[in-house]
Write an enzyme that holds these catalytic residues in place. Structure first.
Site, PDB file in Angstrom:
ATOM      1  N   MET A 162       0.845  -1.191   0.000  1.00  0.00           N
ATOM      2  CA  MET A 162       0.000   0.000   0.000  1.00  0.00           C
ATOM      3  C   MET A 162       0.877   1.236   0.000  1.00  0.00           C
ATOM      4  O   MET A 162       1.857   1.321   0.736  1.00  0.00           O
ATOM      5  CB  MET A 162      -0.962  -0.001   1.176  1.00  0.00           C
ATOM      6  N   ARG A 295      -3.187  -3.462  10.914  1.00  0.00           N
ATOM      7  CA  ARG A 295      -2.967  -3.115  12.320  1.00  0.00           C
ATOM      8  C   ARG A 295      -2.972  -4.354  13.207  1.00  0.00           C
ATOM      9  O   ARG A 295      -2.187  -4.445  14.153  1.00  0.00           O
ATOM     10  CB  ARG A 295      -4.007  -2.090  12.769  1.00  0.00           C
ATOM     11  N   TYR A 439       4.610   2.613  12.623  1.00  0.00           N
ATOM     12  CA  TYR A 439       3.893   2.497  11.344  1.00  0.00           C
ATOM     13  C   TYR A 439       2.491   1.918  11.496  1.00  0.00           C
ATOM     14  O   TYR A 439       2.126   1.417  12.549  1.00  0.00           O
ATOM     15  CB  TYR A 439       4.706   1.780  10.280  1.00  0.00           C
ATOM     16  N   GLU A 440       1.710   2.072  10.421  1.00  0.00           N
ATOM     17  CA  GLU A 440       0.268   1.765  10.412  1.00  0.00           C
ATOM     18  C   GLU A 440      -0.490   2.598  11.443  1.00  0.00           C
ATOM     19  O   GLU A 440      -1.460   2.143  12.042  1.00  0.00           O
ATOM     20  CB  GLU A 440       0.013   0.267  10.635  1.00  0.00           C
ATOM     21  N   GLY A 441      -0.065   3.822  11.637  1.00  0.00           N
ATOM     22  CA  GLY A 441      -0.676   4.710  12.618  1.00  0.00           C
ATOM     23  C   GLY A 441       0.052   4.601  13.937  1.00  0.00           C
ATOM     24  O   GLY A 441       0.035   3.542  14.578  1.00  0.00           O
TER      25      GLY A 441
END
Length: 592
Positions: A162, A295, A439-441
């Protein structure tokens, strides 16, 4: 030298005894997910991870990646390891049979993912991201796009990534600038740059599929004007064969603290041909499908690191001789006692064990709930499962990654000075685990998601999927004297969490800074109570199994670990509650 042995017995316990997968035989995909399949799958995955992936981990960390004119070159052995992974069918394990997958439930994929992350996290990012891309395409793309891309992704010949972040955007995706200009044939030409794209270029697969956030001409500002597109490293001919390079280029790779064999790429889109996925300006909704699955997977990365760190710390503590036990010599035939006799070392080891075994159950329960939300025939069951997943996703991502880093640090501490040098391997786990909290928020963003988005839904509807089962469990075992040491603290600390929840809800309306300022502590508190519920349930199962003559050593260890968790870890909620209810004035009013 570090070591790793897959925790197959605990996987079996969680699947068969804790989650009781046999009760879901009527649910699509679960009919073949019994012990007769489960055990050989676990054993085959363990062999792959122990014998193929784990031996490459230190080597890959030491050698790292090379970048050469748009290409990423990996150390010897990685491409062959991926070929073995692909030939074993692991890439399509839980994918739709219509595209070549085996159709098994995602809950069976969790042990594989954890083992891969323990054995070689750098390797694991590529197939993990591919599975997330597969999910997004399955749920949001047209049938034509699915037919074009999914068979090769399911087989593992193509990987998926992504492409979200840009230099000026970071977490704020509303700031992205990548443009998508319509072509006459219905495709779009992409122009722009992305950064921090994990596995954006590598030599493991013959093609790389990119899911890209970009803007259409005249799109609204912010996240409301973002669309999702699909493109790949090579153009794809009408017959499915690969054509020329498409105009997607890797302009460089980052030199990082850890994950030295996972390429973090700078990617440019130079007029490459892409296709719209889903509706125009609705790209964030589609991308969140991939991000939510990612996540959970990132949480499992933290868990995988914690497990291998624990195994190495435990082995070292049993062998390393230092001083005598303060209660008297334990091994008089040795020059000193092993450090496992010392209280502080035992504190660290039991902290690690209570974390890994508790979080393993939590991650696998999350995967089961995802399965039920998508597969169960009863709409009410699907809704309840989805509520649980929506509520717990930020908790799982944050707590498992915060904990993975903490457990890796504890492994270094158990090793003492030897933990700080590369030979013993545990310092790598600290470096590799650190990025998972970002990462991923970032975990702070996860906390804001929990208190700002998840708590208010349906006047607390999501919360009912969590609190009601705990209340029912405590009520059921209220008169069970043997369970009192587990149910009483669970009840008390659930009350503290409910008090914190009410405070966040009320103060958040009066002063949003109070909710935001306590969000990280609240998220941590939520996780502690979630694990307390898990450990109480595991203790109850272990008591029943011991009464019927079950594996004494295994079940007694479960009860001992549950007891440690309740007495030594769960009380952290008290200080967290105080920090939350002290508000944000000291934070937001300070001069920095």
């Amino acid at each position: 030298m570090p070591q790793y042995k897959a925790p197959i017995r605990d996987f079996q316990f969680v699947l068969n005894e804790y989650l009781k997968l046999d009760q879901y035989k009527a649910v699509d995909g679960f009919s073949d997910a019994g012990e007769e399949l489960m055990t050989p799958v676990l054993e085959a995955a363990a062999q792959l991870c122990e014998e193929v992936l784990f031996p490459l981990n230190q080597k890959g960390d030491r050698i790292g990646l090379k970048y050469d004119n748009g290409k990423v070159i990996m150390p010897d052995g990685f491409k062959e390891a991926y070929q073995t992974y692909m030939e074993g069918g692991w890439t399509g394990f839980t994918c739709d049979p219509a595209y070549g997958g085996q159709g098994l439930p995602d809950v069976l994929n969790m042990p594989l993912m954890e083992m891969v992350c323990s054995a070689n996290l750098s390797f694991g990012l590529t197939p993990g991201l591919s599975h997330g891309a597969y999910n997004a395409i399955m749920l949001h793309a047209s049938d034509a796009i699915k037919k074009k891309y999914l068979p090769k992704m399911v087989s593992g010949h193509w990987s998926g990534v992504m492409c979200l972040t840009e230099p000026q955007a970071g977490t704020d995706l509303g700031l992205i600038r990548t443009q998508a200009t319509p072509n006459a044939d219905g495709s779009y030409a992409l122009e722009g740059n992305k950064i921090f794209i994990s596995s954006g270029e590598h030599e493991l697969t013959e093609n790389i599929v990119h899911l890209i956030l970009a803007r259409l001409p005249g799109a609204p500002a912010g996240t409301k004007g973002i669309s999702l597109f699909i493109a790949s490293k090579y153009d794809i001919n009408d017959d499915g064969t690969l054509g020329a390079l498409s105009g997607i280029r890797c302009d460089g790779i980052e030199h990082k603290m850890g994950l030295h064999c996972s390429p973090t790429c700078q990617i440019s889109f130079n007029g490459c041909k892409a296709w719209l996925v889903g509706e125009p300006n609705k790209g964030m909704k589609a991308m969140f499908t991939m991000m939510n699955a990612a996540r959970l997977y990132v949480g499992v990365q933290g868990l995988g690191i914690a497990e291998v760190a624990y195994q190495n710390a435990l082995a070292y503590a049993k062998e390393r001789l230092q001083m005598r036990a303060i209660t008297g010599t334990k091994m008089p035939d040795k020059a000193a006692d092993p450090i496992i006799v010392h209280a502080d070392v035992r504190r660290m080891l039991l902290t690690m064990r209570s974390f890994t075994e508790g979080c393993r159950a939590l991650a696998m329960e999350m995967a089961l709930k995802i399965d039920l939300a998508h597969r169960h025939p009863d709409a009410a069951v699907r809704q309840e499962a989805d509520d649980f997943v929506q509520l717990l996703t930020p908790v799982v991502k944050s707590y498992l990654t915060d904990g993975g880093f903490e457990m890796a640090n504890l492994a270094v501490q158990v090793h003492g000075g030897y933990g700080y040098i590369a030979e013993y391997g545990v310092e790598q786990y600290v470096r590799d685990a650190r990025i998972t909290m970002i990462y991923e928020g970032t975990n702070g963003v996860q906390a804001l998601d929990l208190v700002g988005r998840k708590l208010p839904v349906g006047t607390g509807r999501y919360l009912r999927s969590f609190f009601h089962p705990i209340d029912a469990f405590v009520t059921k075992h209220r008169n069970n004297a043997a369970m009192a040491e587990f149910t009483k603290p669970l009840y008390v600390h659930m009350g503290y969490l409910q008090k914190a929840t009410m405070w966040i809800a009320m103060q958040g309306m009066a002063n949003p800074d109070d909710a935001a300022g306590g969000a990280v502590e609240y998220q941590h508190m939520f996780a502690l109570v979630a694990l307390a519920y898990i450990w109480a349930r595991q203790a109850q199962i272990a008591q029943e199994k011991l009464a019927s003559g079950g594996d004494k050593e295994f079940y007694e260890a479960k009860i001992a670990t549950a007891r440690f968790y309740m007495q030594k870890i769960l009380p952290q909620t008290i200080s967290l509650l105080a920090a939350i209810t002290n508000g944000s004035k000291s934070m937001m009013g300070a001069v920095l």
